[in-house]
Design a protein around this motif. Sequence first.
Motif, PDB file in Angstrom:
ATOM      1  N   GLY A 152       0.790  -1.218   0.000  1.00  0.00           N
ATOM      2  CA  GLY A 152       0.000   0.000   0.000  1.00  0.00           C
ATOM      3  C   GLY A 152       0.827   1.275   0.000  1.00  0.00           C
ATOM      4  N   ALA A 153       2.109   1.159   0.218  1.00  0.00           N
ATOM      5  CA  ALA A 153       2.981   2.342   0.249  1.00  0.00           C
ATOM      6  C   ALA A 153       3.178   2.917  -1.144  1.00  0.00           C
ATOM      7  CB  ALA A 153       4.331   1.981   0.862  1.00  0.00           C
ATOM      8  N   ILE A 154       3.566   4.191  -1.169  1.00  0.00           N
ATOM      9  CA  ILE A 154       3.984   4.823  -2.424  1.00  0.00           C
ATOM     10  C   ILE A 154       5.493   4.651  -2.543  1.00  0.00           C
ATOM     11  CG2 ILE A 154       4.186   6.982  -3.712  1.00  0.00           C
ATOM     12  CD1 ILE A 154       1.645   7.946  -2.308  1.00  0.00           C
ATOM     13  N   VAL A 155       5.925   4.135  -3.672  1.00  0.00           N
ATOM     14  CA  VAL A 155       7.342   3.873  -3.898  1.00  0.00           C
ATOM     15  C   VAL A 155       7.889   4.897  -4.890  1.00  0.00           C
ATOM     16  CG1 VAL A 155       9.015   2.217  -4.810  1.00  0.00           C
ATOM     17  CG2 VAL A 155       7.041   1.407  -3.482  1.00  0.00           C
ATOM     18  N   SER A 156       9.061   5.397  -4.596  1.00  0.00           N
ATOM     19  CA  SER A 156       9.742   6.335  -5.493  1.00  0.00           C
ATOM     20  C   SER A 156      11.092   5.746  -5.885  1.00  0.00           C
ATOM     21  CB  SER A 156       9.951   7.677  -4.779  1.00  0.00           C
ATOM     22  OG  SER A 156      10.755   8.529  -5.570  1.00  0.00           O
ATOM     23  N   LEU A 157      11.291   5.577  -7.181  1.00  0.00           N
ATOM     24  CA  LEU A 157      12.546   5.052  -7.719  1.00  0.00           C
ATOM     25  C   LEU A 157      13.156   6.119  -8.613  1.00  0.00           C
ATOM     26  CD1 LEU A 157      11.045   1.593  -8.724  1.00  0.00           C
ATOM     27  CD2 LEU A 157      12.490   2.030  -6.749  1.00  0.00           C
ATOM     28  N   ASN A 158      14.471   6.256  -8.564  1.00  0.00           N
ATOM     29  CA  ASN A 158      15.094   7.385  -9.250  1.00  0.00           C
ATOM     30  C   ASN A 158      16.376   6.988  -9.985  1.00  0.00           C
ATOM     31  OD1 ASN A 158      13.299   9.342  -7.720  1.00  0.00           O
ATOM     32  ND2 ASN A 158      14.445   8.437  -6.031  1.00  0.00           N
ATOM     33  N   CYS A 159      16.676   7.771 -11.006  1.00  0.00           N
ATOM     34  CA  CYS A 159      17.937   7.649 -11.729  1.00  0.00           C
ATOM     35  C   CYS A 159      18.439   9.033 -12.092  1.00  0.00           C
ATOM     36  CB  CYS A 159      17.775   6.831 -13.014  1.00  0.00           C
ATOM     37  SG  CYS A 159      17.533   5.069 -12.742  1.00  0.00           S
ATOM     38  N   THR A 160      19.749   9.175 -12.098  1.00  0.00           N
ATOM     39  CA  THR A 160      20.356  10.393 -12.628  1.00  0.00           C
ATOM     40  C   THR A 160      21.240   9.998 -13.805  1.00  0.00           C
ATOM     41  OG1 THR A 160      22.234  10.223 -11.112  1.00  0.00           O
ATOM     42  CG2 THR A 160      20.352  11.550 -10.389  1.00  0.00           C
ATOM     43  N   TYR A 161      21.485  10.944 -14.688  1.00  0.00           N
ATOM     44  CA  TYR A 161      22.299  10.651 -15.863  1.00  0.00           C
ATOM     45  C   TYR A 161      23.156  11.851 -16.212  1.00  0.00           C
ATOM     46  CZ  TYR A 161      18.659  13.198 -18.470  1.00  0.00           C
ATOM     47  OH  TYR A 161      17.777  14.148 -18.936  1.00  0.00           O
ATOM     48  N   SER A 162      24.162  11.603 -17.036  1.00  0.00           N
ATOM     49  CA  SER A 162      25.105  12.676 -17.351  1.00  0.00           C
ATOM     50  C   SER A 162      25.047  13.106 -18.816  1.00  0.00           C
ATOM     51  CB  SER A 162      26.539  12.223 -17.021  1.00  0.00           C
ATOM     52  OG  SER A 162      26.856  11.033 -17.720  1.00  0.00           O
ATOM     53  N   ASN A 163      24.494  12.281 -19.689  1.00  0.00           N
ATOM     54  CA  ASN A 163      24.504  12.567 -21.125  1.00  0.00           C
ATOM     55  C   ASN A 163      23.270  13.389 -21.509  1.00  0.00           C
ATOM     56  OD1 ASN A 163      24.596  12.587 -23.892  1.00  0.00           O
ATOM     57  ND2 ASN A 163      24.802  10.374 -24.132  1.00  0.00           N
ATOM     58  N   SER A 164      23.473  14.649 -21.838  1.00  0.00           N
ATOM     59  CA  SER A 164      22.345  15.518 -22.160  1.00  0.00           C
ATOM     60  C   SER A 164      21.682  15.163 -23.487  1.00  0.00           C
ATOM     61  CB  SER A 164      22.810  16.977 -22.191  1.00  0.00           C
ATOM     62  OG  SER A 164      23.852  17.147 -23.132  1.00  0.00           O
ATOM     63  N   ALA A 165      22.288  14.266 -24.263  1.00  0.00           N
ATOM     64  CA  ALA A 165      21.707  13.850 -25.548  1.00  0.00           C
ATOM     65  C   ALA A 165      20.582  12.833 -25.377  1.00  0.00           C
ATOM     66  CB  ALA A 165      22.785  13.276 -26.454  1.00  0.00           C
ATOM     67  N   PHE A 166      20.453  12.256 -24.196  1.00  0.00           N
ATOM     68  CA  PHE A 166      19.374  11.292 -23.984  1.00  0.00           C
ATOM     69  C   PHE A 166      18.025  11.987 -24.142  1.00  0.00           C
ATOM     70  CE2 PHE A 166      22.025   7.964 -23.286  1.00  0.00           C
ATOM     71  CZ  PHE A 166      22.677   7.898 -22.070  1.00  0.00           C
ATOM     72  N   GLN A 167      17.137  11.339 -24.921  1.00  0.00           N
ATOM     73  CA  GLN A 167      15.812  11.917 -25.132  1.00  0.00           C
ATOM     74  C   GLN A 167      14.703  10.917 -24.823  1.00  0.00           C
ATOM     75  OE1 GLN A 167      15.121  14.798 -28.340  1.00  0.00           O
ATOM     76  NE2 GLN A 167      16.922  13.909 -29.306  1.00  0.00           N
ATOM     77  N   TYR A 168      15.039   9.628 -24.841  1.00  0.00           N
ATOM     78  CA  TYR A 168      14.048   8.596 -24.592  1.00  0.00           C
ATOM     79  C   TYR A 168      14.364   7.933 -23.256  1.00  0.00           C
ATOM     80  CZ  TYR A 168      12.680   9.090 -29.458  1.00  0.00           C
ATOM     81  OH  TYR A 168      12.224   9.591 -30.640  1.00  0.00           O
ATOM     82  N   PHE A 169      13.360   7.806 -22.424  1.00  0.00           N
ATOM     83  CA  PHE A 169      13.558   7.313 -21.074  1.00  0.00           C
ATOM     84  C   PHE A 169      12.548   6.200 -20.788  1.00  0.00           C
ATOM     85  CE2 PHE A 169      16.438  10.690 -20.072  1.00  0.00           C
ATOM     86  CZ  PHE A 169      16.024  11.734 -20.884  1.00  0.00           C
TER      87      PHE A 169
END
Lengths: 111, 114
Positions: free
Chosen positions: A16-33
Motif C-alpha cells: 500500500g505504500a507509495i514507492v519512489s525510484l530514481n535515476c540520474t544521468y550525465s549525457n544531455s543527448a538522452f531523449q528517450y527514457f
Amino acid sequence: QKEVEQDPGPLSVPEGAIVSLNCTYSNSAFQYFMWYRQYSRKGPELLMYTYSSGNKEDGRFTAQVDKSSKYISLFIRDSQPSDSATYLCAMSEYFTDKLIFGTGTRLQVFP
Amino acid sequence: DAGVTQSPTHLIKTRGQQVTLRCSPKSGHDTVSWYQQALGQGPQFIFQYYEEEERQRGNFPDRFSGHQFPNYSSELNVNALLLGDSALYLCASSLSDWNTGELFFGEGSRLTVL
C-alpha cells in the motif's frame, strides 16, 4: 562516472505504500527514457516509456523526466507484493535501440 | 503471438571454449539487439543487427560476434571464453522504425564459464 546512476537498494516497503525510484544521468543527448521491471531469472519487461521531459501516468505507475536536472523518477502507488522485482531505468539518444541501463533497484513489498 | 525466444536457457562452458546463443525475434520485428547482464548489474549493449548487418556496436571485444539471418533470427557467438563472460545474455527485438520505446526482451541465456 557511469552515464546512468541508480541506487541498487534493496528498498523494502509495506503493501500500500507509495514507492519512489530514481535515476540520474550525465549525457544531455538522452531523449528517450524507459523503466523496465525484471523479475528474478526473467528478461526485462517494459513498464513506462517517456520522450523528452514531462510526466506520464499508466494505472498505478507515474514516470517523470526532468531533463534540466538530468533526473528521472518512477512512482508506484498502492504498491503490491507482486511489484517485488528489480526496476531498471534505461535511456537512449534519438532513434536508436542502444539503451543505457542503470544498475537496477531491487524492490521488496511485504504484506 | 510468440514473444522473443532464446536458446539455450542455461549452459556451462570452460575457459577458452566457444559458445553460440540463438534468438528468434517477436513476430513482425526486424531488428535484433544483444545485451549482457552480469549479476547485480543492468544490461550492457553488445550490438544490434538489422538487414543482416551489424548496425551498432557497444564496447565489447571482437571475441563477441553475431549474425542475423533472412528470417530476422540472430546468433551471438563468443570465442575464447573468459570467466568474466559469465552472465545473462539477453536478446531484444524491435521494429526498424523504432520510436515508441517498444523493445521486447527474451528470457535470456544464462552462461556460466568455469
